[in-house]
Design an enzyme around this catalytic site. Sequence first.
Site, PDB file in Angstrom:
ATOM      1  N   LYS A 182       2.756   2.795   6.578  1.00 31.65           N
ATOM      2  CA  LYS A 182       2.539   1.670   5.674  1.00 31.65           C
ATOM      3  C   LYS A 182       3.050   2.116   4.310  1.00 31.65           C
ATOM      4  O   LYS A 182       2.475   2.985   3.671  1.00 31.65           O
ATOM      5  CB  LYS A 182       1.042   1.314   5.640  1.00 31.65           C
ATOM      6  N   GLY A 239      -5.047   8.952  -1.150  1.00 29.97           N
ATOM      7  CA  GLY A 239      -5.216   7.904  -2.148  1.00 29.97           C
ATOM      8  C   GLY A 239      -6.601   7.920  -2.753  1.00 29.97           C
ATOM      9  O   GLY A 239      -7.272   8.947  -2.804  1.00 29.97           O
ATOM     10  N   SER A 240      -7.039   6.745  -3.173  1.00 28.55           N
ATOM     11  CA  SER A 240      -8.289   6.624  -3.912  1.00 28.55           C
ATOM     12  C   SER A 240      -9.497   6.707  -2.996  1.00 28.55           C
ATOM     13  O   SER A 240      -9.426   6.423  -1.786  1.00 28.55           O
ATOM     14  CB  SER A 240      -8.330   5.289  -4.657  1.00 28.55           C
ATOM     15  N   GLU A 263      -7.461  12.097   2.324  1.00 26.74           N
ATOM     16  CA  GLU A 263      -7.541  13.025   1.191  1.00 26.74           C
ATOM     17  C   GLU A 263      -7.750  12.158  -0.031  1.00 26.74           C
ATOM     18  O   GLU A 263      -6.872  11.377  -0.406  1.00 26.74           O
ATOM     19  CB  GLU A 263      -6.258  13.857   1.105  1.00 26.74           C
ATOM     20  N   CYS A 300      -3.894  15.002  -7.374  1.00 23.81           N
ATOM     21  CA  CYS A 300      -5.249  15.046  -6.831  1.00 23.81           C
ATOM     22  C   CYS A 300      -5.918  16.384  -7.125  1.00 23.81           C
ATOM     23  O   CYS A 300      -7.145  16.493  -7.042  1.00 23.81           O
ATOM     24  CB  CYS A 300      -5.233  14.777  -5.332  1.00 23.81           C
ATOM     25  N   GLU A 389     -13.842  11.427 -10.403  1.00 19.94           N
ATOM     26  CA  GLU A 389     -12.452  11.637 -10.795  1.00 19.94           C
ATOM     27  C   GLU A 389     -11.929  10.480 -11.645  1.00 19.94           C
ATOM     28  O   GLU A 389     -12.148   9.305 -11.329  1.00 19.94           O
ATOM     29  CB  GLU A 389     -11.560  11.772  -9.557  1.00 19.94           C
TER      30      GLU A 389
END
Length: 501
Positions: A182, A239-240, A263, A300, A389
């Site tokens: 995607k 991602g988030s 992650e 990250c 974060e």
Amino acid sequence: MSWTPKGAHLVAGDWVAEGARFASAPVHGPAHTFHAGTPALADRAMQAAEAAFETYGRSDATLRAAFLNAIAEQIEARAAAITEIGCQETGLPEARLQGERGRTTGQLRLFAEHILKGDYLDQRHDAALPDRAPLPRPELKMIQRPIGPVAVFGASNFPLAFSTAGGDTASALAAGCPVVVKGHPAHPGTGEIVAEAIAAAARACGIDPGVFSLIQDDGIAVGVALAEHPLTAAVGFTGSLRGGRALFDICARRPSPIPFFGELGSVNPMFLLPAALGADAAGLGQGWAASLTMGVGQFCTNPGVAVALAGADADAFAASAAAALGESSPAPMLTEGIAEAYRSGRAALSGAPNVEALLDAPCTAREGAPALLKVCAADFIADPALAHEVFGPVGLLVIAQDMEEVEALARSLSGQLTATLHMTDADMAEAARLLPILERKAGRILANGFPTGVEVADAMVHGGPYPASTNFGATSVGTLAIRRWLRPVCFQNMPAGLSPF
């Protein structure tokens, strides 16, 4: 530009121009339009992946290694065009894109080499013991087998190394798993040209084209469809926390739940132990500032929290970091959405009770400017929101009164990708007290460094306890990443013609 996107999806070797259209939002250069995918396209891609798995999942490692190497060659053949469209879409400098391209092709070649060695199969053999009393033992052979089609979500901050042909795709293809990607709407053109490279490699190697598909989308419909699809065997995501947790929940509540390897990031705390801080407070402050602002803080592994004991050395560290950050110029962030989220997150952090702003450079439009904040350890421990974060160049200095408070802070942390000990030999006792705590908190623990570089190697772990990742036993970087797409199968008393080895 010399290369122009088709704006289409790659589905099992065919370029498909279906679905509504959306426009890219480049930092500079022309915008391009792309078709947004649909659940029907996701189904078509997964059906093709399942059909391809019948042969690709049983293919020889030599063929898969040749395929991975061919992908690397095809990416390199498009190097200039990839750099051009990548820089336009993300605003990242040419050197960063060139380095990331090298990491991407290096990962592909590393996995090609890895599977040819055969160790990843973890073959085990227990010979039959027909005369054992009181019961005989059968012959047992165990080997790792690929799990089936995998859905991979492109990452916003790494248009090459964690996206179309990134680590998830490379490790899954190495394992023998077809992949449906995607694409991320932050860099759809970059995704398309890399998909071209994969398709060309598949043709050159005689690989079933269903082994790889790319579906573009600027919403959530395709992602949800892939996570819910009954043929999807696992999902890889970078991602988030919010987006990853939503997909994790979808994967868990399916009639047949599947692994979700997400992650999701962390604040990557650094612990500045007393002797190290006393020896080089200014240098550590400068190093922290450089790490915080690398890539406008869009890593990250960005070390967003530094912990130090109260005193003159901590003050010198703060002054050095603030001075270095003050010299950093604002720079474009990857997307307007990321820039807005950074401004909001930074404002929430600086507006929290008892948080002091040491530097608060203004942000405008899509640009991210650094900020440096300070709070005492007691307030940090009392307010879990301070440990969330903020994706961007903001640092929070936490001041503790003694090592007992430092240990309490370490115990209060949730899961992290990394944790760092800045230390000298004189700090060994303090480090020894912290290390057992940090082992339970982080996937990678550093001594005297900054965590923003993630080496692609056999021993690397890029993951950690939740919410750093959704599976603490896995890594998304390094050769161990292949184990996410394999499962052990035991064969008992299998005839020689059917035995796996």
